[in-house]
Design a protein around this motif. Structure first.
Motif, PDB file in Angstrom:
ATOM      1  N   HIS A   1       0.712  -1.108   0.006  1.00 29.80           N
ATOM      2  CA  HIS A   1      -0.252   0.059  -0.028  1.00 29.80           C
ATOM      3  C   HIS A   1       0.903   1.306  -0.106  1.00 29.80           C
ATOM      4  O   HIS A   1       1.103   1.645   1.188  1.00 29.80           O
ATOM      5  CB  HIS A   1      -0.813   0.007   1.194  1.00 29.80           C
TER       6      HIS A   1
ATOM      7  N   HIS B   1       1.927   5.206  -2.325  1.00 31.23           N
ATOM      8  CA  HIS B   1       1.394   6.231  -3.449  1.00 31.23           C
ATOM      9  C   HIS B   1       2.621   7.111  -3.763  1.00 31.23           C
ATOM     10  O   HIS B   1       3.107   7.786  -2.953  1.00 31.23           O
ATOM     11  CB  HIS B   1       0.174   7.054  -2.786  1.00 31.23           C
TER      12      HIS B   1
ATOM     13  N   ILE C   1      -1.499   1.613  -4.639  1.00 30.54           N
ATOM     14  CA  ILE C   1      -2.746   1.379  -4.801  1.00 30.54           C
ATOM     15  C   ILE C   1      -3.788   2.726  -5.015  1.00 30.54           C
ATOM     16  O   ILE C   1      -4.707   3.046  -4.424  1.00 30.54           O
ATOM     17  CB  ILE C   1      -3.250   0.490  -3.512  1.00 30.54           C
TER      18      ILE C   1
ATOM     19  N   LYS D   1      -9.230   0.671  -8.110  1.00 31.99           N
ATOM     20  CA  LYS D   1      -9.456   1.048  -6.695  1.00 31.99           C
ATOM     21  C   LYS D   1     -10.529   2.070  -6.532  1.00 31.99           C
ATOM     22  O   LYS D   1     -10.848   3.020  -7.279  1.00 31.99           O
ATOM     23  CB  LYS D   1      -8.071   1.757  -6.455  1.00 31.99           C
TER      24      LYS D   1
ATOM     25  N   ASP E   1       0.788   2.812   3.356  1.00 30.88           N
ATOM     26  CA  ASP E   1       0.393   3.893   2.990  1.00 30.88           C
ATOM     27  C   ASP E   1       1.285   5.093   2.596  1.00 30.88           C
ATOM     28  O   ASP E   1       0.979   6.279   2.822  1.00 30.88           O
ATOM     29  CB  ASP E   1      -0.993   4.590   3.758  1.00 30.88           C
TER      30      ASP E   1
ATOM     31  N   ASN F   1       1.895   9.354   2.309  1.00 30.26           N
ATOM     32  CA  ASN F   1       0.966  10.334   3.193  1.00 30.26           C
ATOM     33  C   ASN F   1       1.906  11.143   4.211  1.00 30.26           C
ATOM     34  O   ASN F   1       2.917  10.697   4.474  1.00 30.26           O
ATOM     35  CB  ASN F   1      -0.132   9.383   3.737  1.00 30.26           C
TER      36      ASN F   1
HETATM   37 ZN   LIG Z   1      -3.681   4.866   0.496  1.00 34.85          ZN
END
Ligand SMILES: [Zn+2]
Length: 471
Positions: free
Chosen positions: A91, A93, A144, A213, A376, A379
């Motif tokens: 996960h 980005h 994702i 997604k 993630d 972020n």
């Molecule tokens: Zn995410």
């Protein structure tokens, strides 16, 4: 005997050890303890092993053998070390950097760094970000969701030796608009009807995504059934094209709606209430993968309250450019702080562990659902690379054993990447994506940070040299 013959044969072909990719290059790791996260009990550890890599694949894994070394082979002394499959962060980005300026929808710092400049920076910095991932033992990542240029990013990674393997989703099918992120190629697109959803899925399928997604954002009073119909239309179209459906659904009500709509991958734990039997049954029926992604919420709170502090791993193995920007709040004048920052800076305890999400991870894991590890990354406060150690610490605090965490991050990560038969296990025939560790990862998942060498596609990297090369 077989391996001796094998080695002798290899010697005919092996040329001088080369750093660059070569189908005939040979790497031998001697005397190493091979770790098999796919197994249980005593079989997990295979001590005193020799691993032979030829080109990009593992040629043999043998035990208690002495052998003649092929001429020109690159030999690594594995004594006192552990060899695991390469880690997968399921996960991430790439359109986000982890710094303060990367999510103006959460905290608007446009007055300090314009968002367009931040995204352009991230795009131009991809090669460095790729190296950071490798330096942390991560040989595969799943991006994702992001702008359409995510597909170009995947192409770039595939053409670059010093890069992890990358699977991607394109722009998120979203229940809400997100104008602050809307440059000319938005990562998040508001969809109001199943038809509009299908239109976007069609555009993405033209780029051969690994996942479709959905960003299933939920507010009290939302028409969940109407949103579920959008998710189902997207999921049906994805499945018809042989693609998996990934959904961001952090509340139980929308997580269940997502599963009814056909979700294959939940990219966060459920954070608002304990998962119930209905959830578990739906998750099993879909044979989902479940990525807890526990740290990211806290990472925003820490960074935006100016309480984020680099861990030892972040100090040495984060992108130095991002690391240097993590205390920018010290220099940003109060009148340029977004309101959320002012609020969090005044809060006594701005950051908390996601207790319900952690309990749900344990419950879902114990029910036999496939868990993967993901951060993630990108972020705010979740830096590409070393944030995996923060995430795995929280997984361990949730009650998963180091073996279970290792399995999530390797064997199960290979499922997330879409390569369950090619990666995630140290055995002959598999791609040679491996990590050599200086400490036993079954004692403490924190030992996964003790990266001695990283091998991706048969090429051996020194993490320190990788980091130096991007300074
Ligand atoms: Zn995410």
């Amino acid at each position: 005997m077989l391996s001796r013959l094998l080695i002798a044969a290899l010697a005919l072909f092996a040329t001088a050890a080369q750093a660059h990719h070569d189908e005939l290059s040979v790497v031998v790791i001697n005397g190493v303890t091979v770790v098999h996260p796919e197994l249980e009990g005593a079989a997990v550890l295979q001590p005193d092993s020799t691993v032979i890599i030829q080109g990009s694949r593992i040629l043999a894994v043998t035990q208690h053998t002495t052998m003649e070394l092929p001429q020109g082979a690159q030999v690594i002394d594995g004594r006192g070390k552990w060899l695991i499959p390469g880690l997968v962060d399921a996960h991430v980005h790439f359109f986000q950097s982890g710094n303060l300026y990367t999510r103006p929808d959460a905290a608007d710092f446009n007055a300090v760094v314009p968002y367009a400049q931040e995204v352009a920076r991230n795009k131009a910095r991809l090669d460095a970000t790729f190296k950071v991932w490798l330096a942390n033992g991560v040989t595969g990542v799943v991006d994702i969701g992001g702008p359409f240029w995510n597909f170009d990013m995947r192409d770039r990674a595939a053409k670059t030796d010093a890069a992890p393997r990358v699977a991607v989703a394109g722009p998120l099918i979203s229940m809400i608009a997100d104008p602050p992120l809307d440059l000319d190629d938005p990562p998040i697109i508001k969809i109001d009807t199943p038809e509009a959803g299908l239109e976007l899925v069609k555009r993405e399928l033209a780029r051969n995504p690994d996942f479709i997604k959905v960003w299933f954002i939920y507010d009290k009073g939302d028409d969940v059934a109407a949103h579920e119909a959008i998710v189902k239309a997207a999921g049906d179209a994805a499945h018809a094209a042989g693609k998996r459906l990934a959904v961001h659904a952090t509340e139980l009500v929308v997580a269940k709606a997502s599963l009814r709509a056909g979700a294959d991958y939940l990219v966060h734990s459920v954070f608002d209430e304990p998962v119930d039997d209905e959830f578990i049954a739906l998750a099993k029926k879909n044979n989902i993968i479940y990525c807890p992604t526990l740290f990211v919420e806290e990472s925003y709170e820490l960074a935006l309250s100016n309480k984020w502090r680099a861990t030892p791993e972040e100090q040495t193995r984060a992108d130095p450019e991002i690391l240097a920007a993590m205390d920018d709040l010290n220099d940003i004048p109060a009148d340029k702080r977004p309101p959320i920052v002012t609020k969090l800076m005044q809060a006594e305890n701005p950051a908390k562990d996601p207790v319900i999400g952690m309990q749900n991870l344990k419950k879902v894991h114990d029910a036999g659902i496939t868990i993967v590890m993901g951060t993630d990354a990108g972020n705010i406060g979740t830096l590409h690379g070393p944030s995996i150690y923060r995430e795995m610490r929280l997984m361990q605090q949730s009650g998963l054993t180091p073996l279970e965490i290792l399995r999530a991050a390797t064997t199960n990560g290979a499922i997330a990447l879409g390569k369950p038969n090619d990666l995630g296990v140290v055995e002959a025939g598999r791609l040679a994506d491996l990590v050599l560790l200086d400490a036993d990862p079954l004692v403490d998942s924190g030992n996964l940070a003790k990266v001695n060498r990283v091998i991706k596609d048969g090429i051996v990297y020194d993490p320190e040299a990788l980091m130096k090369s991007i300074r």
